[in-house]
Design an enzyme around this catalytic site. Structure first.
Site, mmCIF file in Angstrom:
data_model
loop_
_atom_site.group_PDB
_atom_site.id
_atom_site.type_symbol
_atom_site.label_atom_id
_atom_site.label_comp_id
_atom_site.label_asym_id
_atom_site.label_seq_id
_atom_site.Cartn_x
_atom_site.Cartn_y
_atom_site.Cartn_z
ATOM 1 C CG ASP A 112 43.780 28.988 10.063
ATOM 2 O OD1 ASP A 112 43.168 28.681 9.016
ATOM 3 O OD2 ASP A 112 43.947 28.192 11.015
ATOM 4 C CE LYS B 1 46.547 30.340 3.345
ATOM 5 N NZ LYS B 1 46.681 30.223 4.791
ATOM 6 N N GLY C 5 40.597 26.550 4.677
ATOM 7 C CA GLY C 5 39.324 27.218 4.938
ATOM 8 C C GLY C 5 39.532 28.690 4.646
ATOM 9 C CG HIS C 6 41.429 29.825 1.696
ATOM 10 N ND1 HIS C 6 42.198 29.611 0.591
ATOM 11 C CD2 HIS C 6 42.157 29.365 2.746
ATOM 12 C CE1 HIS C 6 43.343 29.049 0.958
ATOM 13 N NE2 HIS C 6 43.342 28.890 2.259
ATOM 14 C CD GLN D 164 46.993 23.526 3.622
ATOM 15 O OE1 GLN D 164 47.645 23.281 2.615
ATOM 16 N NE2 GLN D 164 45.672 23.481 3.632
HETATM 17 P P1 IMO Z 1 44.355 27.385 5.527
HETATM 18 O O1 IMO Z 1 44.583 27.320 4.047
HETATM 19 C C1 IMO Z 1 45.429 25.939 9.490
HETATM 20 C C2 IMO Z 1 46.755 21.778 9.848
HETATM 21 C C3 IMO Z 1 45.865 20.846 10.635
HETATM 22 C C4 IMO Z 1 46.900 19.899 11.208
HETATM 23 C C5 IMO Z 1 47.914 19.772 10.080
HETATM 24 C C6 IMO Z 1 47.734 18.547 9.218
HETATM 25 O O2 IMO Z 1 42.991 27.718 5.961
HETATM 26 O O3 IMO Z 1 45.399 28.270 6.156
HETATM 27 P P2 IMO Z 1 45.962 17.915 7.334
HETATM 28 O O4 IMO Z 1 44.487 17.752 7.399
HETATM 29 O O5 IMO Z 1 46.436 18.943 6.369
HETATM 30 O O6 IMO Z 1 46.683 16.610 7.142
HETATM 31 O O7 IMO Z 1 46.372 18.398 8.804
HETATM 32 O O8 IMO Z 1 47.741 20.929 9.285
HETATM 33 N N1 IMO Z 1 46.093 22.502 8.749
HETATM 34 C C7 IMO Z 1 45.752 23.799 8.780
HETATM 35 N N2 IMO Z 1 45.836 24.698 9.775
HETATM 36 N N3 IMO Z 1 44.949 26.333 8.297
HETATM 37 C C8 IMO Z 1 44.910 25.453 7.270
HETATM 38 O O9 IMO Z 1 44.601 25.853 6.019
HETATM 39 C C9 IMO Z 1 45.261 24.107 7.496
HETATM 40 N N4 IMO Z 1 45.277 22.984 6.744
HETATM 41 C C10 IMO Z 1 45.801 22.014 7.509
HETATM 42 O O10 IMO Z 1 45.160 21.533 11.632
HETATM 43 O O11 IMO Z 1 47.571 20.498 12.298
HETATM 44 MG MG MG Z 2 42.285 27.273 7.971
#
Ligand code: IMO
Ligand code: MG
Length: 434
Positions: free
Chosen positions: A23, A26, A50-51, A233
């Site tokens: 988050d 990106k 979530g982009h 992530q």
């Molecule tokens: P973007 O790309 C923030 C977190 C979840 C959880 C952990 C594992 O938007 O930055 P998962 O469903 O991947 O097995 O969950 O990772 N998580 C994220 N946190 N931004 C994301 O993506 C995330 N994708 C997974 O909240 O703690």
């Molecule tokens: Mg996210």
């Protein structure tokens, strides 16, 4: 050092990675860089991402389709390292089509080697979360799908082109998962035949997008095209270098940009690491700089002003101060050559701002990020003066002095120059220091 960025903007392949817990913003940076790129490729993760891109008054949230899609000059590729939910892809495609975005196979390609997320994986992800593990996952089936990939139980999109052999493997896996689901108290599972038929039907709509993306990317790269790698992530969620087990199930760091696309490591020319001016985390796990107790109020203030709610699950994000110890570790793990900063404007109007510059563990002070016991470290903070509002500015000389000091502190500590500064959510709210 700055000249690296310059070469990059001329014609180098850039890898953009989040270097916190995700988050970081990106999509906005990808959207910005995509203007001068030919190809934008996702290399890991899935629709747990979530982009969000804001152009004018219009907001676009993408989970699976790369964030370069709004630039007509780009081809967008979902690389083999991504786990793929076919329904989510089609939903996103439909939404973009409705807005006249070209999402034809000519400019939206998917690797035939992507592992498929089945409803079984989602059921298992959610059942595990409610029964035991409490990682706080997004519930999208990411962990179970990568698990099956490693266990050699998974199916790749291209396997669905061979339905006879694929069905036998699907059924074997279905029965194994059924036992696990029952054990976890999940008894309502759709019948195997229904699930399989649905999967094959949906697949027909994905099929035109499938290619050997490694072949495609290598050919294009040899022809001089510029590739932009879009991380999902962040490094602290990396399966190896993150805060295990509170991580996601893929390697989120820059090295995987090569494995997850089939373009060799020598094709990764410039690594750009993105961090917010503070830190957020969704889900469980240690978070040393989290604003708690006497900082709880300021944390809530930042969360509200920064709209810190997940764009995938809507969950409230935990908020904390910038953590330079973690940041430097992330710079090392990724080989970051330039930093991009986001959300500096959110901190404006605070009287003072904290930056964590060391940890104390069992009475010992260190600037090294520990592999264990992160939940027990105490943060050592430096406090700097706050700054007035500068939201949206595109000129570095309009940045308040305190902001420049803050940036300098980050550069000195990490040894990495700050190459880009985002000053708001919109496409053009950006300062590029080249
Ligand atoms: P973007 O790309 C923030 C977190 C979840 C959880 C952990 C594992 O938007 O930055 P998962 O469903 O991947 O097995 O969950 O990772 N998580 C994220 N946190 N931004 C994301 O993506 C995330 N994708 C997974 O909240 O703690
Ligand atoms: Mg996210």
């Amino acid at each position: 050092m700055r000249s690296e960025m310059k070469t990059n903007s001329l014609r180098r392949n850039t890898v953009l990675v989040g270097i916190q817990w995700g988050d970081e913003g990106k999509a906005k940076i990808i959207d910005h860089l995509a203007e001068s790129a030919d190809i934008v490729v996702r290399f890991q993760g899935g629709n747990n991402a979530g982009h969000t891109i804001v152009v004018g008054q219009e907001k676009t949230v993408l989970h699976l389709i790369p964030s370069g899609i709004l630039h007509t000059n780009t081809v967008n590729v979902v690389g083999n390292g991504v786990v793929f939910d076919m329904s989510v892809f089609l939903e996103e495609k439909t939404k973009l089509e409705a807005r006249q975005v070209d999402v034809s196979p000519k400019r939206l390609k998917v690797s035939e080697l992507c592992h498929v997320i089945f409803p079984l994986h989602q059921l298992l992800d959610r059942a595990r979360e409610s029964a035991k593990s409490k990682i706080g996952t997004t519930g999208r089936g990411i962990g179970p799908t990568y698990g099956d990939k490693s266990m050699r139980l998974g199916l790749r999109l291209g396997d669905l082109n061979r339905p006879e052999t694929a069905k036998a493997r699907f059924l074997a896996n279905y029965h194994e998962k059924l036992l696990q689901l029952k054990e976890l108290g999940q008894t309502e599972v759709p019948p195997a035949d229904e699930m399989w038929a649905q999967c094959l039907e949906t697949f027909q709509k994905i099929k035109p997008h499938l290619v050997d993306t490694s072949r495609f990317l290598n050919d294009e790269s040899k022809a001089g095209k510029q590739v932009l790698f879009e991380g999902a992530q962040g490094t602290l969620l990396d399966i190896d270098y993150g805060t295990y087990p509170y991580v996601t199930s893929s390697n989120t760091s820059a090295g995987f940009a090569s494995c997850g696309t089939g373009l060799g490591p020598s094709q990764l020319h410039y690594v750009l690491g993105l961090t917010k001016a503070y830190t957020t985390r969704v889900g469980s796990g240690p978070f040393p700089t989290e604003c708690l107790e006497s900082d709880a109020e300021v944390g809530q203030w930042i969360a509200k002003k920064g709209n810190e709610f997940g764009s995938t699950t809507g969950r409230a994000r935990r908020v904390g101060w910038l953590d330079l110890v973690a940041l430097r570790r992330a710079c090392e793990v990724n080989g970051v050559q330039g930093l991009a900063l986001s959300k500096l404007d959110i901190l404006s109007e605070l009287k003072s701002i904290k930056i964590c510059t060391a940890y104390e563990l069992d009475g010992k002070r260190s600037q090294n990020f520990p592999n264990f016991d992160l939940e027990r470290v105490k943060c050592v903070y430096e406090e700097i003066e706050g700054w007035p509002n500068f939201h949206g500015t595109q000129k570095e000389n309009e940045l308040p002095k305190a902001v420049l000091q803050f940036i300098k502190r980050i550069e000195d500590y990490t040894g990495v120059p700050v190459a880009m500064i985002s000053t708001g959510q919109k496409r053009d709210e950006m300062i590029v220091r080249v």
